[in-house]
Design a protein around this motif. Structure first.
Motif, PDB file in Angstrom:
ATOM      1  N   ASP A  62       0.672  -0.986   0.021  1.00 26.24           N
ATOM      2  CA  ASP A  62      -0.109   0.052  -0.045  1.00 26.24           C
ATOM      3  C   ASP A  62       1.035   1.318   0.137  1.00 26.24           C
ATOM      4  N   LEU A  63       0.862   2.111  -1.161  1.00 29.22           N
ATOM      5  CA  LEU A  63       1.922   2.884  -1.235  1.00 29.22           C
ATOM      6  C   LEU A  63       1.762   4.145  -0.416  1.00 29.22           C
ATOM      7  N   THR A  64       0.448   4.105   0.337  1.00 32.48           N
ATOM      8  CA  THR A  64       0.040   5.124   1.419  1.00 32.48           C
ATOM      9  C   THR A  64       0.497   4.962   2.658  1.00 32.48           C
ATOM     10  N   ARG A  65       0.828   3.532   2.960  1.00 33.21           N
ATOM     11  CA  ARG A  65       1.160   3.062   4.224  1.00 33.21           C
ATOM     12  C   ARG A  65       2.504   2.229   4.152  1.00 33.21           C
ATOM     13  N   ASP A  66       2.645   1.489   3.223  1.00 34.61           N
ATOM     14  CA  ASP A  66       4.061   0.471   3.345  1.00 34.61           C
ATOM     15  C   ASP A  66       5.261   1.233   2.983  1.00 34.61           C
ATOM     16  N   ASP A  67       6.362   1.358   3.574  1.00 35.20           N
ATOM     17  CA  ASP A  67       7.603   1.851   3.016  1.00 35.20           C
ATOM     18  C   ASP A  67       8.348   1.231   2.140  1.00 35.20           C
ATOM     19  N   LEU A  68       8.556   1.739   0.954  1.00 35.79           N
ATOM     20  CA  LEU A  68       9.225   1.172  -0.231  1.00 35.79           C
ATOM     21  C   LEU A  68      10.372   0.934   0.212  1.00 35.79           C
ATOM     22  N   LEU A  69      11.129   1.376   1.027  1.00 28.97           N
ATOM     23  CA  LEU A  69      12.519   1.195   1.445  1.00 28.97           C
ATOM     24  C   LEU A  69      12.559  -0.144   2.159  1.00 28.97           C
ATOM     25  N   ASP A  70      11.507  -0.954   2.561  1.00 29.22           N
ATOM     26  CA  ASP A  70      11.594  -2.239   3.051  1.00 29.22           C
ATOM     27  C   ASP A  70      11.636  -3.336   2.128  1.00 29.22           C
ATOM     28  N   HIS A  71      11.659  -2.838   0.595  1.00 24.76           N
ATOM     29  CA  HIS A  71      11.694  -3.636  -0.648  1.00 24.76           C
ATOM     30  C   HIS A  71      12.862  -3.115  -1.477  1.00 24.76           C
ATOM     31  N   ILE A  72      13.073  -2.163  -1.488  1.00 24.37           N
ATOM     32  CA  ILE A  72      13.809  -1.275  -2.705  1.00 24.37           C
ATOM     33  C   ILE A  72      14.965  -0.490  -2.013  1.00 24.37           C
ATOM     34  N   PRO A  73      16.193  -0.316  -2.253  1.00 26.58           N
ATOM     35  CA  PRO A  73      17.331   0.308  -1.887  1.00 26.58           C
ATOM     36  C   PRO A  73      16.933   2.055  -1.978  1.00 26.58           C
ATOM     37  N   PRO A  74      17.389   2.642  -1.256  1.00 25.61           N
ATOM     38  CA  PRO A  74      17.317   3.961  -1.563  1.00 25.61           C
ATOM     39  C   PRO A  74      17.883   4.706  -2.642  1.00 25.61           C
ATOM     40  N   GLU A  75      17.074   5.550  -3.366  1.00 26.91           N
ATOM     41  CA  GLU A  75      17.668   6.108  -4.564  1.00 26.91           C
ATOM     42  C   GLU A  75      18.579   5.153  -5.690  1.00 26.91           C
ATOM     43  N   SER A  76      17.742   4.153  -6.015  1.00 25.00           N
ATOM     44  CA  SER A  76      18.275   3.249  -6.770  1.00 25.00           C
ATOM     45  C   SER A  76      17.362   2.930  -8.105  1.00 25.00           C
ATOM     46  N   VAL A  77      16.206   3.518  -8.117  1.00 30.90           N
ATOM     47  CA  VAL A  77      15.422   3.326  -9.203  1.00 30.90           C
ATOM     48  C   VAL A  77      15.461   4.539 -10.310  1.00 30.90           C
ATOM     49  N   ASP A  78      15.396   3.774 -11.540  1.00 26.90           N
ATOM     50  CA  ASP A  78      15.973   4.731 -12.802  1.00 26.90           C
ATOM     51  C   ASP A  78      14.500   5.231 -13.224  1.00 26.90           C
ATOM     52  N   ALA A  79      13.216   4.898 -13.018  1.00 26.35           N
ATOM     53  CA  ALA A  79      12.073   5.319 -13.653  1.00 26.35           C
ATOM     54  C   ALA A  79      10.815   4.725 -12.789  1.00 26.35           C
ATOM     55  N   VAL A  80       9.960   5.582 -12.482  1.00 30.49           N
ATOM     56  CA  VAL A  80       8.692   5.157 -11.667  1.00 30.49           C
ATOM     57  C   VAL A  80       7.439   5.430 -12.476  1.00 30.49           C
ATOM     58  N   THR A  81       6.769   4.388 -12.852  1.00 33.58           N
ATOM     59  CA  THR A  81       5.279   4.894 -13.561  1.00 33.58           C
ATOM     60  C   THR A  81       4.269   4.895 -12.421  1.00 33.58           C
ATOM     61  N   LEU A  82       3.419   5.965 -12.584  1.00 32.08           N
ATOM     62  CA  LEU A  82       2.149   6.032 -11.842  1.00 32.08           C
ATOM     63  C   LEU A  82       0.982   5.956 -12.876  1.00 32.08           C
ATOM     64  N   ILE A  83       0.698   4.970 -13.595  1.00 26.21           N
ATOM     65  CA  ILE A  83      -0.255   4.895 -14.763  1.00 26.21           C
ATOM     66  C   ILE A  83      -1.474   4.395 -14.012  1.00 26.21           C
ATOM     67  N   PHE A  84      -2.482   5.323 -14.029  1.00 31.35           N
ATOM     68  CA  PHE A  84      -3.922   5.065 -13.503  1.00 31.35           C
ATOM     69  C   PHE A  84      -3.800   4.252 -12.073  1.00 31.35           C
ATOM     70  N   VAL A  85      -3.027   4.990 -11.333  1.00 32.90           N
ATOM     71  CA  VAL A  85      -2.766   4.528 -10.042  1.00 32.90           C
ATOM     72  C   VAL A  85      -3.075   5.585  -9.082  1.00 32.90           C
ATOM     73  N   LEU A  86      -2.677   6.771  -9.100  1.00 32.87           N
ATOM     74  CA  LEU A  86      -2.959   7.704  -7.952  1.00 32.87           C
ATOM     75  C   LEU A  86      -4.321   8.010  -7.998  1.00 32.87           C
ATOM     76  N   SER A  87      -5.207   7.740  -9.183  1.00 35.33           N
ATOM     77  CA  SER A  87      -6.765   8.209  -9.309  1.00 35.33           C
ATOM     78  C   SER A  87      -7.257   7.362  -8.155  1.00 35.33           C
ATOM     79  N   ALA A  88      -6.885   6.204  -7.755  1.00 33.01           N
ATOM     80  CA  ALA A  88      -7.597   5.398  -6.903  1.00 33.01           C
ATOM     81  C   ALA A  88      -7.364   5.724  -5.506  1.00 33.01           C
TER      82      ALA A  88
END
Length: 242
Positions: free
Chosen positions: A91-117
């Protein structure tokens, strides 16, 4: 089925009938039901995908055409392997992405029909969560429902949760973005605006004699690049020496 597309900077202008409909439908869903919908949001979306599988959001193969960053991430990265992928649910509003992904390690993030929900009051939490794992100088690629999209105008009375925020009959919710609201949301979370514009489409069904206006918002927002350490010039070194 055919589609016509054009891009522009302004929101779609409503007809007098559409404007009148939106003015009539101002009553908001009760606070009790709104709290219930927020509590059951995950369950309602799980049921949605169980019922629709992949039939609702079909792969139109437009993502790499619209967002070149996705193609470059795949083709310039020699370690890319379709058989090895980090998959997890959160849950992007609650679960910390750093628990799964190293900090500042992602090249691109897609939010395609995600934020509207996501509830508007929690959207900033999503953007802050993503900010932590995105590399400096890299972008969030965004596409979602725009203000006055046909789906927004189809909601019946009693479906309105707030400004530009509606609930479907199955309990899933959808927000319809203005370019100003989206830009402020990202800028407040520390991003820089790269592109942010409406995409207008007309979905034509000749057999049914229908022409449906669609409005989306397509955007790119960048995490500011990290400034290199300043190198003092020789003049300043000389002054400091004395």
């Amino acid at each position: 089925m055919a589609s016509l597309q054009r891009k522009g900077l302004q929101a779609r202008v409503l007809s007098s009938e559409e404007e009148e409909k939106l003015q009539r439908d101002q009553a908001l869903v009760s606070d009790f039901k709104q709290q219930k919908l927020e509590k059951e949001a995950q369950k309602n979306w799980d049921l949605f995908y169980k019922r629709n599988s992949t039939n609702f959001f079909k792969d139109r193969h437009w993502t790499t055409r619209e967002f070149e960053e996705l193609r470059s991430c795949r083709e310039q990265n020699p370690l890319y392997n379709t058989e090895r992928c980090k998959v997890f649910q959160c849950d992007l509003t609650r679960d910390d992405l750093l628990d799964h992904i190293p900090p500042e390690s992602v090249d691109a993030v897609t939010l395609i029909f995600v934020l509207s929900a996501v509830h508007p009051e929690k959207m900033h939490l999503v953007l802050l969560n993503v900010y932590k794992v995105l590399k400096p100088g890299r972008s969030v690629l965004f596409r979602d429902y725009g203000l006055h999209d046909h789906a927004m105008l189809r909601f019946k009375a009693g479906s309105k949760l707030g400004e530009n925020f509606y609930v479907r009959q199955d309990g899933t919710r959808s927000y319809f973005f203005t370019d100003e609201f989206l830009a402020q949301l990202f800028v407040d979370a520390g991003y820089e605006e790269v592109a942010n514009e409406y995409v207008f489409r007309e979905t034509v069904n000749k057999k049914e004699g229908l022409c449906v206006p669609r409005v989306f918002l397509q955007s790119k927002f960048r995490k500011p690049p990290r400034d290199p350490d300043p190198t003092p010039d020789s003049a300043s070194l000389g002054r400091e020496a004395f």
